[in-house]
Scaffold this motif. Structure first.
Motif, short mmCIF file in Angstrom:
data_model
loop_
_atom_site.label_atom_id
_atom_site.label_comp_id
_atom_site.label_asym_id
_atom_site.label_seq_id
_atom_site.Cartn_x
_atom_site.Cartn_y
_atom_site.Cartn_z
N PHE A 1 0.83 -1.21 0.00
CA PHE A 1 0.00 0.00 0.00
C PHE A 1 0.87 1.26 0.00
CE2 PHE A 1 -1.65 3.43 2.71
CZ PHE A 1 -2.72 3.85 1.93
N PHE A 2 1.83 1.32 0.93
CA PHE A 2 2.67 2.50 1.02
C PHE A 2 3.55 2.65 -0.21
CE2 PHE A 2 1.67 2.30 5.60
CZ PHE A 2 1.34 3.63 5.81
N ALA A 3 4.06 1.53 -0.73
CA ALA A 3 4.89 1.59 -1.93
C ALA A 3 4.11 2.19 -3.09
CB ALA A 3 5.39 0.19 -2.30
N GLY A 4 2.87 1.73 -3.28
CA GLY A 4 2.04 2.25 -4.35
C GLY A 4 1.65 3.70 -4.17
N ALA A 5 1.64 4.15 -2.89
CA ALA A 5 1.30 5.54 -2.60
C ALA A 5 2.51 6.47 -2.68
CB ALA A 5 0.68 5.64 -1.21
N GLY A 6 3.68 5.90 -3.00
CA GLY A 6 4.87 6.72 -3.15
C GLY A 6 5.64 6.96 -1.87
N ILE A 7 5.35 6.17 -0.84
CA ILE A 7 6.11 6.23 0.41
C ILE A 7 6.89 4.93 0.48
CG2 ILE A 7 5.97 6.33 2.93
CD1 ILE A 7 3.37 7.95 2.49
N HIS A 8 8.17 5.02 0.21
CA HIS A 8 8.98 3.83 -0.01
C HIS A 8 9.54 3.29 1.31
CE1 HIS A 8 8.51 4.80 -4.18
NE2 HIS A 8 9.01 6.00 -3.97
N ILE A 9 9.03 2.13 1.71
CA ILE A 9 9.46 1.51 2.96
C ILE A 9 10.47 0.42 2.62
CG2 ILE A 9 8.76 0.26 5.02
CD1 ILE A 9 6.01 1.54 4.78
N LEU A 10 11.72 0.66 2.98
CA LEU A 10 12.80 -0.28 2.73
C LEU A 10 12.94 -1.16 3.96
CD1 LEU A 10 15.38 2.23 1.22
CD2 LEU A 10 13.47 1.10 0.08
N GLU A 11 12.38 -2.36 3.88
CA GLU A 11 12.44 -3.23 5.05
C GLU A 11 13.85 -3.79 5.20
OE1 GLU A 11 9.62 -6.57 7.23
OE2 GLU A 11 9.29 -6.07 5.13
N PRO B 1 17.55 -2.32 -1.22
CA PRO B 1 18.13 -1.21 -1.99
C PRO B 1 17.03 -0.33 -2.55
CG PRO B 1 18.08 -3.20 -3.31
CD PRO B 1 17.56 -3.59 -1.95
N GLU B 2 17.43 0.66 -3.34
CA GLU B 2 16.45 1.57 -3.95
C GLU B 2 15.44 0.79 -4.79
OE1 GLU B 2 16.41 5.49 -6.90
OE2 GLU B 2 18.29 4.74 -6.08
N ALA B 3 15.91 -0.23 -5.51
CA ALA B 3 15.00 -1.11 -6.26
C ALA B 3 14.54 -2.22 -5.32
CB ALA B 3 15.72 -1.69 -7.48
N TYR B 4 13.68 -1.84 -4.40
CA TYR B 4 13.34 -2.75 -3.30
C TYR B 4 12.24 -3.73 -3.67
CZ TYR B 4 9.47 0.57 -2.41
OH TYR B 4 8.36 1.37 -2.53
N ARG B 5 12.12 -4.76 -2.84
CA ARG B 5 11.10 -5.78 -3.03
C ARG B 5 10.32 -5.94 -1.73
NH1 ARG B 5 14.72 -10.43 -6.05
NH2 ARG B 5 15.52 -9.06 -7.72
N THR B 6 9.10 -5.48 -1.75
CA THR B 6 8.24 -5.61 -0.58
C THR B 6 8.08 -7.09 -0.24
OG1 THR B 6 7.07 -3.58 -1.13
CG2 THR B 6 5.92 -5.15 0.30
N GLY B 7 8.14 -7.39 1.05
CA GLY B 7 8.04 -8.79 1.49
C GLY B 7 9.39 -9.42 1.75
N THR B 8 10.46 -8.76 1.30
CA THR B 8 11.81 -9.23 1.60
C THR B 8 12.49 -8.20 2.51
OG1 THR B 8 13.15 -8.09 -0.10
CG2 THR B 8 11.88 -10.03 -0.79
N VAL B 9 13.64 -8.58 3.08
CA VAL B 9 14.41 -7.64 3.90
C VAL B 9 15.67 -7.20 3.17
CG1 VAL B 9 13.49 -8.46 6.09
CG2 VAL B 9 15.53 -9.55 5.15
N GLY B 10 15.71 -7.46 1.85
CA GLY B 10 16.78 -6.92 1.04
C GLY B 10 18.03 -7.77 0.99
#
Length: 626
Positions: A386-396, A411-420
């Protein structure tokens, strides 16, 4: 050699040395900004700034004051206070004196505070105010090694004993300034003498069971973390960071080290109740938080949309769905092609939803937020999308106290659901049973005074057993599937991840605050639900139940039916053995004060299960698998 390798391999032995380098490089740049509450108490706060040179003057004075009190290298100095500039300066002073900081949550009760002070052998305590001083005073007879208490708030620095045991921070700084006049090179000499293997910090794990363990972290661990964060470009010198996380927790502490390496502005205010008010004033570009904050923001936005009437709420639900679909589509596209794209239909819907909903949400965060980092616990995937789609980038990200907080981050090219991906310089492997294992400069020296406990998690060759289960993708992204000890096995032999089910419930239900899934040794799963009081009271007002108290509502059939509907939605996507067959709504929310949550807002499962054991037994009484 790459720039990253150069930064890491040429790192200084301590953050104290990094601090000297930062002050020399940018003495006049703004380092810290902090609030000064209005004298009337009713008006808006004023904000003051400290340059790096001004900060160093205070740090040196405090460090010299500690040395004048007799504090020696590696001796412990405790801090029991909320997040503030004084906390940061005191911590830096301890490091510059060659000593080691013991962190204490200000919410810790007197008994456990005394345990930490005694177990660590702390020589001096920095206490926020009279309340924190009282805890030490109450237990003074059991703390023979505690020679002094330094109180941040001058009004709370009452030396009732008359023996100089208590002094104010300003008094210590004056004492240190005088000491520096006599010994001008004493602090720089102490910094030069620090070795990378020396103890820098003793952080007591908040502990979901039993007494906390003191995690011993070296000076090199913090120097490595500072340089690693700098190397991956998570922050740059133009950022404005809003720091409110508790500095007694390793997540907050690592941000202070990175700040020194990068040299950006950090706005410091530990008052959690001021976050919403501060965001449009501070206008941060970067902020770190725990998942519960993002869950509360999402629930608050949903509640305000409901209050606006059926049409506004329908628009919000549509926009939330578009945000999730758009985020998932663009992230998948980025992963497969290297370009974040979405179908034309979705791009058009997203543009409309942005004007109606997302832009206002971003403004509430100050309008400049480049990224948030989420850690300490798992962020529900649907809330992340939700936040990613709203333009608030949460880097877990992911890490533990034992690994100096940060081991992985998106990283900047992040993947929601992972911790990077893993930080540079950190080795990672997945054991046969799925446990994540780490080795590198950030790993702890061991548990304080507990060699047997240390040996249980730290191999002789340096590999650390995290206790978490995870999977690594081919390109290095880590997904946490569960906490090893939290996996539950039903009486039918099926393993279940309770945190995954709990996250799904939080993602679909805007009224739930905490969820505890139960099923270990049982033949089916049940759940205890704690509701968010403002959210459920808002729902009640909209449904002609506004005259009822919170206690009456959660005990009534209407809320039961509401939760039943959300539970059905969660169960629809679950395997039969993962489905929640029964639930009970708790009479209150879970909190730190009742011992349900750790200070970093992690669920203390055993404590909650003990307190609400009758409700749990009631759910299983006479029940059979259906």
């Amino acid at each position: 050699m790459t720039d990253t390798q150069t930064l890491l391999e040429n790192r200084p032995p301590s953050v104290a040395t990094l601090f000297l380098e930062r002050v020399a490089a940018t003495p006049d740049a703004e380092a810290y900004r902090h609030p000064v509450p209005s004298e009337s108490g009713g008006g808006p706060d004023a904000w003051q700034s400290l340059s790096w040179a001004q900060a160093s003057t205070r740090v040196f004075a405090i460090a010299a004051g500690l040395m004048d009190l007799g504090v020696r290298p590696e001796e412990r100095v405790a801090i029991a206070a909320n997040t503030s500039v004084d906390w940061i300066l005191a911590d830096l002073a301890v490091l510059c004196a060659g000593a080691a900081t013991t962190t204490v949550y200000p919410s810790t009760n007197a008994d456990e505070t005394a345990f930490i002070l005694a177990d660590s052998g702390s020589r001096v305590l920095f206490a926020e105010d009279a309340g924190q001083l009282a805890k030490a005073r109450e237990q003074r007879a059991q703390l023979p090694e505690l020679a002094h208490v330094v109180v941040f708030d001058p009004a709370g620095a009452t030396d009732a004993e008359g023996d100089g045991w208590v002094l104010s921070l300003s008094d210590l700084e004056k004492r240190g300034a005088a000491y520096l006049e006599q010994h001008p090179d004493t602090v720089t000499g102490a910094i030069a003498a620090v070795t990378k293997e020396q103890l820098a910090t003793l952080i007591y794990t908040s502990g979901t069971t039993g007494r906390p363990k003191g995690v011993r972290l070296s000076h090199d661990a913090w120097s490595y973390m500072a340089r690693a964060i700098q190397a991956i470009g998570l922050l740059d010198e133009n950022d404005v960071q809003y720091l409110w996380l508790p500095l007694a927790h390793v997540f907050g502490k690592v941000l202070t080290a990175a700040h020194i390496a990068v040299g950006h502005i950090t706005v410091v205010d530990g008052r959690v109740d001021k976050i919403v008010e501060n965001l449009p004033v501070v206008r941060p570009t970067y902020m770190a938080a725990v998942p519960r904050i993002f869950e509360k923001v999402y629930n608050g936005v949903a509640a305000r949309a409901r209050e606006g009437g059926p049409t506004k709420y329908k628009i919000f639900l549509w926009a939330a769905g578009v945000a999730r679909e758009y985020a998932e589509a663009t992230q998948n596209s980025m992963r497969l092609t290297g370009v974040p794209t979405a179908p034309l239909r979705l791009r058009t819907q997203h543009a409309i939803a942005d004007r109606l909903v997302y832009a206002k949400l971003r403004e509430a965060f100050g309008g400049r937020l480049r990224a948030c980092v989420s850690g300490s616990a798992a962020l529900p995937t649907q809330i992340g999308y939700f936040f990613a789609g709203a333009g608030i980038h949460i880097l877990e990200g992911y890490g533990l106290t034992e690994s100096s907080a940060a081991s992985f981050v998106n990283p900047e090219a992040y993947r929601t659901g992972t911790v990077g991906k893993a930080f540079p310089g950190l080795e990672v492997r997945i054991a046969e049973d799925g446990e994540i294992m780490l080795r590198g400069p950030s790993i702890m020296l061991g548990y304080h005074g507990l060699p047997e406990k240390t040996a249980e998690v730290l191999e002789p060759d340096g590999w650390f057993h995290t206790g978490d289960i995870g999977e690594l993708s081919a390109d290095g992204f880590l997904t946490i599937t569960d906490r090893k000890k939290d996996l539950i096995k039903t009486s039918t032999g099926k393993y279940i991840s309770p945190t995954a089910i709990e996250g799904q419930f939080k993602a679909v239900c805007p009224y739930v605050s905490n969820v505890l899934v139960i099923g270990g040794g049982r033949n089916f799963c049940t759940a205890l639900l704690a509701l968010d009081e403002p959210a459920i009271l808002g729902w009640a007002a909209e449904n002609e139940l506004g005259d009822r108290s919170y206690a009456d509502l959660v005990a009534g059939p209407e809320v039961r039916a509401l939760m039943d509907d959300y539970l059905r939605r969660v169960n629809e996507g679950a395997q039969r053995w993962q489905q929640i067959r029964e639930f009970r709504i708790l009479p209150r929310d879970l909190d730190i004060e009742h011992g349900d949550l750790t200070p970093s807002l992690k669920l203390k499962r055993p404590a909650v299960e003990r307190e609400f054991a009758p409700l749990i037994e009631e759910m299983y009484m006479g029940a059979v698998e259906v």
